[in-house]
Design a protein around this motif. Structure first.
Motif, PDB file in Angstrom:
ATOM      1  N   UNK A 171      -8.457  81.372  71.836  1.00 27.42           N
ATOM      2  CA  UNK A 171      -8.822  82.152  73.015  1.00 27.42           C
ATOM      3  C   UNK A 171      -9.735  83.310  72.621  1.00 27.42           C
ATOM      4  N   UNK A 172     -10.472  83.808  73.614  1.00 28.35           N
ATOM      5  CA  UNK A 172     -11.445  84.861  73.322  1.00 28.35           C
ATOM      6  C   UNK A 172     -10.780  86.234  73.429  1.00 28.35           C
ATOM      7  N   UNK A 173     -10.595  86.834  72.269  1.00 21.80           N
ATOM      8  CA  UNK A 173      -9.912  88.135  72.229  1.00 21.80           C
ATOM      9  C   UNK A 173     -10.957  89.186  71.879  1.00 21.80           C
ATOM     10  N   UNK A 174     -11.361  89.912  72.901  1.00 20.49           N
ATOM     11  CA  UNK A 174     -12.575  90.723  72.746  1.00 20.49           C
ATOM     12  C   UNK A 174     -12.392  91.893  71.798  1.00 20.49           C
ATOM     13  N   UNK A 175     -11.162  92.408  71.733  1.00 14.81           N
ATOM     14  CA  UNK A 175     -10.938  93.532  70.809  1.00 14.81           C
ATOM     15  C   UNK A 175     -11.187  93.093  69.362  1.00 14.81           C
ATOM     16  N   UNK A 176     -10.744  91.882  69.051  1.00 14.22           N
ATOM     17  CA  UNK A 176     -10.923  91.393  67.668  1.00 14.22           C
ATOM     18  C   UNK A 176     -12.397  91.172  67.355  1.00 14.22           C
ATOM     19  N   UNK A 177     -13.124  90.729  68.377  1.00 12.97           N
ATOM     20  CA  UNK A 177     -14.563  90.519  68.166  1.00 12.97           C
ATOM     21  C   UNK A 177     -15.223  91.876  67.883  1.00 12.97           C
ATOM     22  N   UNK A 178     -14.894  92.855  68.720  1.00 14.20           N
ATOM     23  CA  UNK A 178     -15.486  94.200  68.558  1.00 14.20           C
ATOM     24  C   UNK A 178     -15.099  94.814  67.215  1.00 14.20           C
ATOM     25  N   UNK A 179     -13.825  94.645  66.849  1.00 12.32           N
ATOM     26  CA  UNK A 179     -13.336  95.262  65.595  1.00 12.32           C
ATOM     27  C   UNK A 179     -13.763  94.477  64.360  1.00 12.32           C
ATOM     28  N   UNK A 180     -14.423  93.316  64.563  1.00 14.05           N
ATOM     29  CA  UNK A 180     -14.775  92.429  63.439  1.00 14.05           C
ATOM     30  C   UNK A 180     -13.521  92.102  62.606  1.00 14.05           C
TER      31      UNK A 180
END
Ligand code: FNR
Length: 367
Positions: A171-180
């Motif tokens: 699933x697309x977890x945007x916080x993880x994307x932002x936090x790399x």
């Protein structure tokens, strides 16, 4: 709820206070990884809020001087219907990782489901305690690796396989994307991941999932899994009557109603709202469990009243671990158990068999 560190009581008195303590303890990237959900996080909110819309129909003048919370899961006796859900990478929460969690499970006389993405090895967790342990599985694209993992779990005394079925892709977890957010090396999978997963410029979560999880997995493959292991197989991630019936047909030993803690498909229903549909479809043929949003003993009671055999808890365990290691996990489980016992007493249920559908009122009942 937001607090300054000085305001936080030394010993949290409920699971939400453990969450706050974990937030203050953990690096933001890790806290976001553990606490976050997919996309708009609508299901994340709903998992908790749907519980609050269910009310009690308590009975009075019942002898509740003795309360028995114990139950038996796949013939293993445990102290309360509260099990530890599989969650990834416990060493980001505490250096002792899953070993501490497993010891806490043993101390509370409950079951721990070890995640496929655990930071400690299957062998380390097995050697650390005598808790009843189940092993959570994603079926790897390379079936030989899956077979090896299942064999290792079996050899090390794990009692069941929990096949997670809701993650053909991450699933697309945007916080993880932002936090790399980077998945650290996982010892169980050592040497099995490609360079892309091991080092990625942004978050490597998606690369990790895409490499290790077989998106072509389907119902027919349960037969293969049953062929390679004698362990009972629980299927986790079911939300509909259609899939519940297929799971029974496929020979599952149990179903876990779950939306993966709202980390997969946003706008999936809250699990407590989907539970009854699954329970009715299964017609008592196999036990049905649920997870997602359980934060109070009253939530445990509500799930049992709607037909769950037991609940699993994910994030609260991690918050306990982050805040206070093994002791924190113990406290979280004990708190939920104590609250559950109190809810039983106050609603007139001395043992689990006294908890019925008539002890709660859902939104649908009010229509
Ligand atoms: C999970 N979950 C999960 N499930 C699974 O089958 N394998 C896994 O490796 C993980 N990893 C994982 C990591 C984190 C940080 C979370 C929060 C969740 C889902 C988990 O088993 C369970 O379904 C939910 O956590 C239940 O919801 P609550 O209790 O967290 O609200």
């Amino acid at each position: 709820m937001s607090m300054f560190p000085g305001e936080m009581a030394a010993e949290p008195v409920n699971v939400n206070e453990f969450q706050e303590l974990a937030r203050l303890t953990l690096p933001k990237m890790y806290y976001d990884f553990y606490s976050g959900g997919a996309e708009d996080q609508q299901t994340l909110k709903e998992n908790v809020e749907a519980f609050s819309r269910i009310t009690f129909r308590p009975r009075v003048l019942v002898d509740v001087s003795r309360i028995d919370t114990s139950t038996s899961i796949l013939s293993y006796n445990i102290s309360a219907p509260i099990i530890i859900a599989p969650t990834a990478i416990h060493q980001m929460a505490h250096p002792e990782g899953e070993v501490a969690t497993a010891r806490a499970a043993a101390a509370c006389n409950t079951i721990m489901v070890l995640s496929y993405s655990s930071s400690c090895t299957i062998e380390e967790v097995a050697a650390s305690c005598n808790a009843v342990r189940f092993y959570q599985l994603y079926v790897y694209k390379r079936r030989d690796i899956t077979r090896t993992l299942v064999n290792r779990a079996e050899r090390n005394g794990f009692k069941a396989i929990v096949l997670t079925a809701d993650t053909p892709r991450l699933g697309r977890r945007e916080k993880d994307i932002k936090n790399k957010m980077i998945v650290p090396p996982l010892k169980n999978l050592e040497g099995l991941l490609t360079a892309k997963v091991v080092s990625d410029a942004g978050s490597n979560l998606e690369a990790f999932a895409n490499e290790t999880m077989d998106a072509s997995l389907c119902w027919e493959d349960i037969g293969w899994l049953r062929f390679i292991t004698n362990l009972p197989i629980l299927i986790k991630g079911i939300l509909t009557r259609e899939d519940a019936k297929k799971a029974v047909q496929a020979g599952a030993a149990g179903i876990i109603v779950s939306n993966h803690g709202a980390r997969q498909l946003d706008y999936s229903p809250a699990t407590i709202s989907a539970l009854e549909e699954v329970v009715n479809a299964v017609e008592g043929k196999i036990p049905v469990f649920m997870d997602g949003g359980v934060r109070r003993g009253t939530d445990v009671f509500k799930a049992l009243a709607l037909g769950a055999k037991a609940v699993l808890v994910g994030r609260p365990v991690i918050y306990g671990l982050a805040a206070k290691g093994e002791h924190g996990v113990r406290r979280v489980i004990e708190m939920l158990k104590d609250e559950f016992e109190l809810a039983m007493a106050l609603s007139g249920c001395p043992s689990l068999k006294h908890i019925t559908r008539n002890h709660v009122r859902t939104e649908r009942d009010r229509l």
